[in-house]
Design an enzyme around this catalytic site. Sequence first.
Site, short mmCIF file in Angstrom:
data_model
loop_
_atom_site.label_atom_id
_atom_site.label_comp_id
_atom_site.label_asym_id
_atom_site.label_seq_id
_atom_site.Cartn_x
_atom_site.Cartn_y
_atom_site.Cartn_z
N ASP A 131 0.85 -1.20 0.00
CA ASP A 131 0.00 0.00 0.00
C ASP A 131 0.88 1.24 0.00
O ASP A 131 2.03 1.21 0.45
CB ASP A 131 -0.87 0.05 1.28
CG ASP A 131 -2.03 -0.94 1.24
OD1 ASP A 131 -2.30 -1.54 0.18
OD2 ASP A 131 -2.68 -1.09 2.31
N ARG A 191 -1.21 -0.75 -8.39
CA ARG A 191 -2.57 -0.33 -8.05
C ARG A 191 -2.60 1.19 -8.16
O ARG A 191 -1.78 1.87 -7.54
CB ARG A 191 -2.94 -0.73 -6.63
CG ARG A 191 -4.32 -0.19 -6.22
CD ARG A 191 -4.54 -0.22 -4.71
NE ARG A 191 -4.55 -1.55 -4.18
CZ ARG A 191 -4.17 -1.86 -2.94
NH1 ARG A 191 -3.76 -0.91 -2.11
NH2 ARG A 191 -4.19 -3.10 -2.52
C1 LIG Z 1 -8.73 -1.37 -3.38
C2 LIG Z 1 -8.30 -0.02 -2.91
C3 LIG Z 1 -7.07 0.15 -2.33
C4 LIG Z 1 -6.64 1.43 -1.93
N1 LIG Z 1 -5.35 1.58 -1.47
C5 LIG Z 1 -4.91 2.83 -1.18
C6 LIG Z 1 -3.55 3.06 -0.84
O1 LIG Z 1 -2.71 2.15 -0.81
N2 LIG Z 1 -3.19 4.33 -0.56
C7 LIG Z 1 -4.07 5.38 -0.60
O2 LIG Z 1 -3.66 6.51 -0.36
N3 LIG Z 1 -5.36 5.18 -0.90
C8 LIG Z 1 -5.81 3.93 -1.20
N4 LIG Z 1 -7.12 3.75 -1.54
C9 LIG Z 1 -8.11 4.83 -1.29
C10 LIG Z 1 -8.24 5.75 -2.47
O3 LIG Z 1 -7.07 6.52 -2.61
C11 LIG Z 1 -9.43 6.71 -2.29
O4 LIG Z 1 -9.25 7.44 -1.14
C12 LIG Z 1 -10.78 6.01 -2.20
O5 LIG Z 1 -10.83 4.91 -3.06
C13 LIG Z 1 -11.90 6.97 -2.59
O6 LIG Z 1 -11.67 7.46 -3.88
P1 LIG Z 1 -12.53 7.02 -5.15
O7 LIG Z 1 -11.58 6.87 -6.29
O8 LIG Z 1 -13.34 5.84 -4.85
O9 LIG Z 1 -13.40 8.30 -5.50
P2 LIG Z 1 -14.41 9.15 -4.61
O10 LIG Z 1 -14.74 10.32 -5.46
O11 LIG Z 1 -13.90 9.39 -3.23
O12 LIG Z 1 -15.67 8.20 -4.47
C14 LIG Z 1 -16.51 7.91 -5.58
C15 LIG Z 1 -17.82 7.38 -5.04
O13 LIG Z 1 -17.61 6.14 -4.37
C16 LIG Z 1 -18.46 6.03 -3.25
N5 LIG Z 1 -17.65 5.97 -2.03
C17 LIG Z 1 -16.33 6.22 -1.93
N6 LIG Z 1 -15.90 6.00 -0.67
C18 LIG Z 1 -16.97 5.64 0.04
C19 LIG Z 1 -17.19 5.26 1.40
N7 LIG Z 1 -16.19 5.22 2.28
N8 LIG Z 1 -18.43 4.93 1.80
C20 LIG Z 1 -19.45 4.93 0.92
N9 LIG Z 1 -19.32 5.28 -0.38
C21 LIG Z 1 -18.10 5.60 -0.81
C22 LIG Z 1 -19.36 7.24 -3.27
O14 LIG Z 1 -20.50 6.95 -4.04
C23 LIG Z 1 -18.49 8.27 -4.00
O15 LIG Z 1 -19.25 9.29 -4.58
C24 LIG Z 1 -7.53 2.52 -2.03
C25 LIG Z 1 -8.78 2.35 -2.62
C26 LIG Z 1 -9.17 1.12 -3.07
C27 LIG Z 1 -10.49 1.00 -3.76
#
Ligand SMILES: Cc1cc2nc3c(=O)[nH]c(=O)nc-3n(C[C@H](O)[C@H](O)[C@H](O)COP(=O)(O)OP(=O)(O)OC[C@H]3O[C@@H](n4cnc5c(N)ncnc54)[C@H](O)[C@@H]3O)c2cc1C
Length: 305
Positions: free
Chosen positions: A125, A176
Amino acid sequence: MRVLDRAIVRVLPAVPRQVVQRLSARYIAGPSLGDARTTVAALNADAKLATVDVLGEEIARPAEAEAITQAYLDVLEAIQTDGLDANVSVKLTGLGLKLDVDLCRANLESVVRDAGERGRFVRIDMEDSSCTEDTLRLYRDLREGGVDNVGVVLQASLRRTVADVKALGDLRPSVRLCKGIYVEPASIAFQEFEAVRANFLAALEALLANECYPAVATHDEWLIQESLRRLRGLGPEEYELQMLLGVREPRASELVAEGHRLRVYVPFGQRWYEYSLRRLQENPKIAGYVAGDVLGRLVPGRRTD
Ligand SMILES: Cc1cc2nc3c(=O)[nH]c(=O)nc-3n(C[C@H](O)[C@H](O)[C@H](O)COP(=O)(O)OP(=O)(O)OC[C@H]3O[C@@H](n4cnc5c(N)ncnc54)[C@H](O)[C@@H]3O)c2cc1C
């Protein structure tokens, strides 16, 4: 996010831990390895892959880093015993990065070696920007040492990310790609929603140009669509989509039905607090969620989501 939601996000750290735990239960498999095994088995039964995360990042002593390392070895053994389709995701601070880089390296190597012997993969991560350089260096060292069952994460919010893709290009890395969860200064990170989206796609294009294996980790529907357009033409084994446990589960099922490989991030463990706060802060319905919890306790039997 609406004004009320933003206000609630700011005060979340002051919300009692019990409430945070209840509200975030959907994002975490449970406190024990048994919970993670059950969750992963259920995901596999739905044709979803998993990556298992042992919760624990703010550690203060080498013994804690060693305990987390051992917990990962236990996860890998359980994955093999149960025949699960899963790999593991590690946070280097949990393995001791902020205590002693060499301790962290040794812990990481022991997890990656054990995973390799079992034919499994380890994803490192990415944490806040104070860890980026060390994380990429430890990753490169492993790969240059001949280890292939390891991948890394890059964050679209960081301005450096496309350059990082190019710098890693010679390794043909498994990356990722996510937006990035950590709050970073404007000098190093895009602050606007659309700029992060644009950099996400630029990084994905750079990954594809460098023949890397991309794992597209987002719940943002627009980004999912735009990513899939760019992935068109690749075989189903040449990329994957990733989502977090408890987020957009029906959409994940649709993507599986459409024939995409989809991996779900499955955290478990006793140290659930920091991870839970981050997930709640990202939930766009956080105000209703918190209000629902309060109401749920006042009106017995009422559901909170
Ligand atoms: C498999 C995976 C691994 C990850 N690993 C890392 C990492 O190593 N380092 C790092 O910095 N970040 C990591 N992240 C987190 C990532 O950086 C984002 O913070 C997170 O995925 C939210 O961004 P988004 O692209 O989904 O877009 P967003 O614009 O935040 O979300 C899009 C939509 O998804 C839904 N949504 C998002 N989050 C939530 C929630 N918590 N509850 C309910 N609905 C929600 C909502 O409908 C929202 O409008 C990871 C994410 C995933 C999916």
